[in-house]
Scaffold this active site. Structure first.
Site, PDB file in Angstrom:
ATOM      1  N   LYS A 147      17.371  26.823 -75.065  1.00  0.00           N
ATOM      2  CA  LYS A 147      16.877  26.507 -73.680  1.00  0.00           C
ATOM      3  C   LYS A 147      16.896  24.827 -73.594  1.00  0.00           C
ATOM      4  O   LYS A 147      17.024  24.630 -72.233  1.00  0.00           O
ATOM      5  CB  LYS A 147      15.471  27.216 -73.625  1.00  0.00           C
ATOM      6  N   ASP A 185      19.206  34.356 -74.495  1.00  0.00           N
ATOM      7  CA  ASP A 185      17.806  34.165 -75.212  1.00  0.00           C
ATOM      8  C   ASP A 185      16.798  34.963 -74.561  1.00  0.00           C
ATOM      9  O   ASP A 185      16.127  35.790 -75.248  1.00  0.00           O
ATOM     10  CB  ASP A 185      17.482  32.783 -75.250  1.00  0.00           C
TER      11      ASP A 185
HETATM   12  N1  URA Z   1       9.592  30.291 -78.921  1.00  0.00           N
HETATM   13  C1  URA Z   1      10.857  30.565 -78.575  1.00  0.00           C
HETATM   14  O1  URA Z   1      11.346  29.962 -77.377  1.00  0.00           O
HETATM   15  N2  URA Z   1      11.683  31.351 -79.344  1.00  0.00           N
HETATM   16  C2  URA Z   1      11.441  31.728 -80.501  1.00  0.00           C
HETATM   17  O2  URA Z   1      12.242  32.589 -80.940  1.00  0.00           O
HETATM   18  C3  URA Z   1       9.996  31.548 -80.792  1.00  0.00           C
HETATM   19  C4  URA Z   1       9.233  30.904 -80.041  1.00  0.00           C
END
Ligand code: URA
Length: 424
Positions: A187, A161
């Protein structure tokens, strides 16, 4: 087994991606086998053609699997909260110690601000000595001894990510519900909490401008959490005006301490308690009344211990700005609007936020909203108080506040702060 081009073509042509295709492409991208330009093309194909709930859940699982997953051993239920970001959104600061004081354990791995929304870590760094970076052992110990930890996410969590979010940021592919939802949840799932409450905001100061879009994002987030066996729900909350009166770093800490000491603005208290009730319900502690715990001072005690455990001095004075500029009411009236986005951008321009992730922030920068919609003012009364260490920043902040508030003859009609709750 696959090639990046096959996966890109499949999504480009509107097909579902198979579990194997998703697992392969996320793993190969994390290892650098799929190149950034190929992942950009795939992200754009997802942006245009979407992913269904099963694809999104699998995409999330693959991103969780790209790194470590914390397994925190505590003898109380763990529950976390995530906000999609807003202006003046300091809720984590009173909420984490409050929910811990109610009997749950709150591991809250947080981020820094980028753009007009502030970051929890930037705010807490206004407390002298406070340290964001903790080892997994320190997180574990603090969770057992104090019950609440707010700290930086370790770099090993969901590395796919981290890479993909940076890529989306520069390829126009951020605003996709499956990509946003999988990014946030990868996350949170890697943190290993057994329950999660999402604060999905809508309005000018939020990522999602309309209630309908916020609802679609909340549905996707709750579906992913549920598919992964995490008890998940979401509150849809109004972010068209700033939350509370303080927007920035030190000023938001000060306001959070007021709430923990039994005062503070009514909207901050209301949202803190609404989120606490939902978290406690998911943690099996719905018999505990967070309002009574807040009033007892127990949450403030946890706050003090939580700050001290991370090297901070809860009694130390907070940083003060070198320059203050006050905007006053041009006439008598009732404040009818105060645009959250404009206030967020102004605070950012004063130095409270950053334009690039490596930029520093000013701890004392921010804005105090002395008057909010519904408040009666007389000509010359302070409306907004701008704080900064760089006087040169004031004209740009004033420009973004042009038209940010209006005065009228009557109090404006406002919808509820918590518009809805989404449960599986
Ligand atoms: N916050 C995140 O962690 N990811 C996104 O894609 C958008 C906002």
């Amino acid at each position: 087994m696959f090639t990046a081009i096959d996966v890109i073509r499949a999504k480009r042509d509107g097909h579902r991606l198979s579990d194997d295709q998703i697992d392969w492409v996320i793993d190969a991208y994390t290892r650098g086998v799929v190149a950034d330009e190929q992942m950009s093309a795939l992200a754009m194909a997802v942006f245009l053609n979407g992913m269904d709930a099963e694809e999104t859940a699998r995409w999330t699982a693959a991103m969780v699997g790209s790194g470590e997953v914390l397994s925190l051993a505590v003898d109380r239920p763990t529950v976390d909260k995530h906000s999609t970001g807003g202006v003046g959104d300091k809720i984590t600061l009173p909420l984490a110690p409050l929910v811990a004081a109610c009997g749950a354990a709150v591991p809250q791995l947080s981020g820094r601000g980028l753009g007009h929304t502030g970051g929890t870590l930037d705010k807490l760094e206004a407390v002298p000595g406070w340290r964001a970076q903790l080892s997994v052992e320190e997180i574990q110990r603090q969770l057992v001894e104090v019950g609440a930890v707010v700290c930086a996410a370790t770099t090993g969590l969901a590395p796919a990510d981290r890479k993909l979010y940076a890529l989306r940021d520069v390829t126009g592919t951020v605003e996709s519900i499956p990509l946003i939802a999988s990014s946030i949840m990868s996350k949170k799932l890697a943190e290993g909490a057994s329950a999660l409450v999402l604060d999905v905001k809508f309005g000018s100061g939020a990522f999602m401008k309309t209630l309908a879009d916020a609802r679609r994002l909340a549905d996707a987030l709750v579906a992913i959490g549920t598919a992964h066996g995490v008890r998940t729900s979401a509150l849809l909350t109004d972010m068209s005006i700033p939350l509370g009166r303080a927007v920035g770093n030190a000023v938001e800490v000060a306001e959070s301490v007021e709430v923990l000491q039994g005062g503070g603005p009514a909207d901050v208290v209301e949202l803190t308690l609404a989120l606490a009730r939902e978290m406690l319900s998911l943690a099996g502690l719905s018999h505990v009344d967070p309002a009574a715990v807040l009033a007892s001072g127990a949450a403030y005690d946890v706050w003090s211990r939580m700050i001290a455990a991370q090297g901070g001095d809860p009694a130390a004075p907070l940083p003060k700005p070198a320059h203050i500029h006050t905007i006053t009411a041009p006439s008598d009236g009732i404040v009818s609007t105060l645009d959250a986005y404009a206030v967020g951008v102004a605070a950012w321009r004063l130095g409270a936020g950053r334009a690039r992730k490596e930029d520093p922030v000013q701890l004392a920068a921010g804005i105090l909203c002395h008057a909010k919609p519904g408040d009666v003012v007389r000509a010359g009364d302070p409306i907004l108080e701008l704080h900064t260490d760089t006087e040169d920043a004031i004209p740009a902040a004033l420009a973004s506040l042009d038209g940010a508030f209006t005065l009228g003859p009557t109090a404006p009609a406002r919808g509820p702060l918590v518009a809805d709750v989404i449960r599986p």
